[in-house]
Write a protein that holds these residues in place. Structure first.
Motif, PDB file in Angstrom:
ATOM      1  N   GLU A  80       0.876  -1.173   0.000  1.00  0.00           N
ATOM      2  CA  GLU A  80       0.000   0.000   0.000  1.00  0.00           C
ATOM      3  C   GLU A  80       0.903   1.209   0.000  1.00  0.00           C
ATOM      4  O   GLU A  80       1.851   1.283   0.784  1.00  0.00           O
ATOM      5  N   ILE A  81       0.621   2.165  -0.886  1.00  0.00           N
ATOM      6  CA  ILE A  81       1.488   3.321  -1.009  1.00  0.00           C
ATOM      7  C   ILE A  81       0.654   4.563  -1.311  1.00  0.00           C
ATOM      8  O   ILE A  81      -0.348   4.484  -2.016  1.00  0.00           O
ATOM      9  N   SER A  82       1.058   5.697  -0.754  1.00  0.00           N
ATOM     10  CA  SER A  82       0.350   6.950  -0.973  1.00  0.00           C
ATOM     11  C   SER A  82       1.360   8.059  -1.234  1.00  0.00           C
ATOM     12  O   SER A  82       2.184   8.366  -0.371  1.00  0.00           O
ATOM     13  N   SER A  83       1.263   8.651  -2.417  1.00  0.00           N
ATOM     14  CA  SER A  83       2.140   9.780  -2.711  1.00  0.00           C
ATOM     15  C   SER A  83       1.732  11.008  -1.893  1.00  0.00           C
ATOM     16  O   SER A  83       2.563  11.869  -1.611  1.00  0.00           O
ATOM     17  N   ALA A  84       0.479  11.065  -1.479  1.00  0.00           N
ATOM     18  CA  ALA A  84       0.005  12.202  -0.676  1.00  0.00           C
ATOM     19  C   ALA A  84       0.645  12.230   0.704  1.00  0.00           C
ATOM     20  O   ALA A  84       1.001  13.298   1.211  1.00  0.00           O
ATOM     21  N   THR A  85       0.809  11.056   1.311  1.00  0.00           N
ATOM     22  CA  THR A  85       1.391  10.987   2.657  1.00  0.00           C
ATOM     23  C   THR A  85       2.857  10.569   2.651  1.00  0.00           C
ATOM     24  O   THR A  85       3.557  10.753   3.638  1.00  0.00           O
ATOM     25  N   GLY A  86       3.294   9.951   1.550  1.00  0.00           N
ATOM     26  CA  GLY A  86       4.660   9.453   1.473  1.00  0.00           C
ATOM     27  C   GLY A  86       4.857   8.154   2.235  1.00  0.00           C
ATOM     28  O   GLY A  86       5.977   7.764   2.530  1.00  0.00           O
ATOM     29  N   ILE A  87       3.758   7.470   2.539  1.00  0.00           N
ATOM     30  CA  ILE A  87       3.837   6.243   3.329  1.00  0.00           C
ATOM     31  C   ILE A  87       3.743   5.018   2.426  1.00  0.00           C
ATOM     32  O   ILE A  87       2.849   4.900   1.593  1.00  0.00           O
ATOM     33  N   LEU A  88       4.682   4.105   2.635  1.00  0.00           N
ATOM     34  CA  LEU A  88       4.708   2.803   1.967  1.00  0.00           C
ATOM     35  C   LEU A  88       4.541   1.746   3.046  1.00  0.00           C
ATOM     36  O   LEU A  88       5.311   1.717   4.003  1.00  0.00           O
ATOM     37  N   THR A  89       3.528   0.902   2.914  1.00  0.00           N
ATOM     38  CA  THR A  89       3.294  -0.184   3.857  1.00  0.00           C
ATOM     39  C   THR A  89       3.417  -1.498   3.104  1.00  0.00           C
ATOM     40  O   THR A  89       2.749  -1.706   2.097  1.00  0.00           O
ATOM     41  N   VAL A  90       4.292  -2.361   3.609  1.00  0.00           N
ATOM     42  CA  VAL A  90       4.550  -3.639   2.954  1.00  0.00           C
ATOM     43  C   VAL A  90       4.200  -4.764   3.915  1.00  0.00           C
ATOM     44  O   VAL A  90       4.661  -4.795   5.053  1.00  0.00           O
ATOM     45  N   THR A  91       3.377  -5.689   3.448  1.00  0.00           N
ATOM     46  CA  THR A  91       3.032  -6.876   4.224  1.00  0.00           C
ATOM     47  C   THR A  91       3.720  -8.065   3.578  1.00  0.00           C
ATOM     48  O   THR A  91       3.647  -8.239   2.358  1.00  0.00           O
ATOM     49  N   SER A  92       4.387  -8.853   4.398  1.00  0.00           N
ATOM     50  CA  SER A  92       5.125 -10.000   3.881  1.00  0.00           C
ATOM     51  C   SER A  92       4.743 -11.271   4.622  1.00  0.00           C
ATOM     52  O   SER A  92       4.225 -11.220   5.735  1.00  0.00           O
ATOM     53  N   ALA A  93       5.024 -12.394   3.989  1.00  0.00           N
ATOM     54  CA  ALA A  93       4.696 -13.695   4.562  1.00  0.00           C
ATOM     55  C   ALA A  93       5.535 -13.977   5.806  1.00  0.00           C
ATOM     56  O   ALA A  93       5.082 -14.639   6.727  1.00  0.00           O
ATOM     57  N   GLY A  94       6.741 -13.482   5.835  1.00  0.00           N
ATOM     58  CA  GLY A  94       7.640 -13.693   6.972  1.00  0.00           C
ATOM     59  C   GLY A  94       8.389 -12.412   7.280  1.00  0.00           C
ATOM     60  O   GLY A  94       7.886 -11.322   7.040  1.00  0.00           O
ATOM     61  N   GLU A  95       9.605 -12.576   7.783  1.00  0.00           N
ATOM     62  CA  GLU A  95      10.442 -11.415   8.103  1.00  0.00           C
ATOM     63  C   GLU A  95      10.818 -10.704   6.807  1.00  0.00           C
ATOM     64  O   GLU A  95      11.224 -11.328   5.831  1.00  0.00           O
ATOM     65  N   LEU A  96      10.666  -9.388   6.792  1.00  0.00           N
ATOM     66  CA  LEU A  96      10.940  -8.590   5.605  1.00  0.00           C
ATOM     67  C   LEU A  96      12.356  -8.029   5.679  1.00  0.00           C
ATOM     68  O   LEU A  96      12.786  -7.546   6.727  1.00  0.00           O
ATOM     69  N   ASP A  97      13.076  -8.090   4.574  1.00  0.00           N
ATOM     70  CA  ASP A  97      14.438  -7.567   4.484  1.00  0.00           C
ATOM     71  C   ASP A  97      14.366  -6.065   4.208  1.00  0.00           C
ATOM     72  O   ASP A  97      14.119  -5.642   3.079  1.00  0.00           O
ATOM     73  N   ASP A  98      14.581  -5.252   5.256  1.00  0.00           N
ATOM     74  CA  ASP A  98      14.516  -3.797   5.115  1.00  0.00           C
ATOM     75  C   ASP A  98      15.470  -3.289   4.043  1.00  0.00           C
ATOM     76  O   ASP A  98      15.126  -2.396   3.272  1.00  0.00           O
ATOM     77  N   ALA A  99      16.662  -3.831   4.005  1.00  0.00           N
ATOM     78  CA  ALA A  99      17.655  -3.379   3.025  1.00  0.00           C
ATOM     79  C   ALA A  99      17.149  -3.606   1.599  1.00  0.00           C
ATOM     80  O   ALA A  99      17.355  -2.761   0.723  1.00  0.00           O
ATOM     81  N   ALA A 100      16.470  -4.726   1.373  1.00  0.00           N
ATOM     82  CA  ALA A 100      15.936  -5.021   0.040  1.00  0.00           C
ATOM     83  C   ALA A 100      14.825  -4.043  -0.326  1.00  0.00           C
ATOM     84  O   ALA A 100      14.748  -3.579  -1.469  1.00  0.00           O
ATOM     85  N   VAL A 101      13.964  -3.716   0.629  1.00  0.00           N
ATOM     86  CA  VAL A 101      12.877  -2.768   0.364  1.00  0.00           C
ATOM     87  C   VAL A 101      13.455  -1.394   0.063  1.00  0.00           C
ATOM     88  O   VAL A 101      13.077  -0.740  -0.913  1.00  0.00           O
ATOM     89  N   LEU A 102      14.394  -0.942   0.872  1.00  0.00           N
ATOM     90  CA  LEU A 102      14.989   0.378   0.668  1.00  0.00           C
ATOM     91  C   LEU A 102      15.773   0.439  -0.638  1.00  0.00           C
ATOM     92  O   LEU A 102      15.762   1.460  -1.331  1.00  0.00           O
ATOM     93  N   ALA A 103      16.423  -0.664  -1.013  1.00  0.00           N
ATOM     94  CA  ALA A 103      17.132  -0.720  -2.293  1.00  0.00           C
ATOM     95  C   ALA A 103      16.134  -0.654  -3.455  1.00  0.00           C
ATOM     96  O   ALA A 103      16.399  -0.008  -4.477  1.00  0.00           O
ATOM     97  N   ALA A 104      14.988  -1.298  -3.309  1.00  0.00           N
ATOM     98  CA  ALA A 104      13.954  -1.257  -4.344  1.00  0.00           C
ATOM     99  C   ALA A 104      13.391   0.150  -4.490  1.00  0.00           C
ATOM    100  O   ALA A 104      13.170   0.629  -5.610  1.00  0.00           O
TER     101      ALA A 104
END
Length: 69
Positions: A34-58
């Protein structure tokens, strides 16, 4: 399920949202984005532990800057 929120800077439109969604959706285990350009918020739901570095790199690969909140 794990839900993680990020603050993304530089987004201003639906195209920005789409570019980030496309990059983040390629990360293994991502179930929902879920992402909103109005608020600048990106919310990611994952099946398990999410790799922050991978999200930030993306986010960076899409041309934006992000930090975990």
């Amino acid at each position: 399920m794990t839900t993680t929120t990020y603050q993304v800077t530089g987004m201003s439109c639906a195209h920005c949202e789409g570019a980030i969604t496309q990059e983040v959706s390629q990360i293994g285990g991502v179930e929902n984005i879920e992402i909103s350009s109005a608020t600048g918020i990106l919310t990611v739901t994952s099946a398990g532990e999410l790799d922050d570095a991978a999200v930030l790199a993306a986010v960076e690969a899409a041309g934006y800057t992000g930090v975990r909140t």
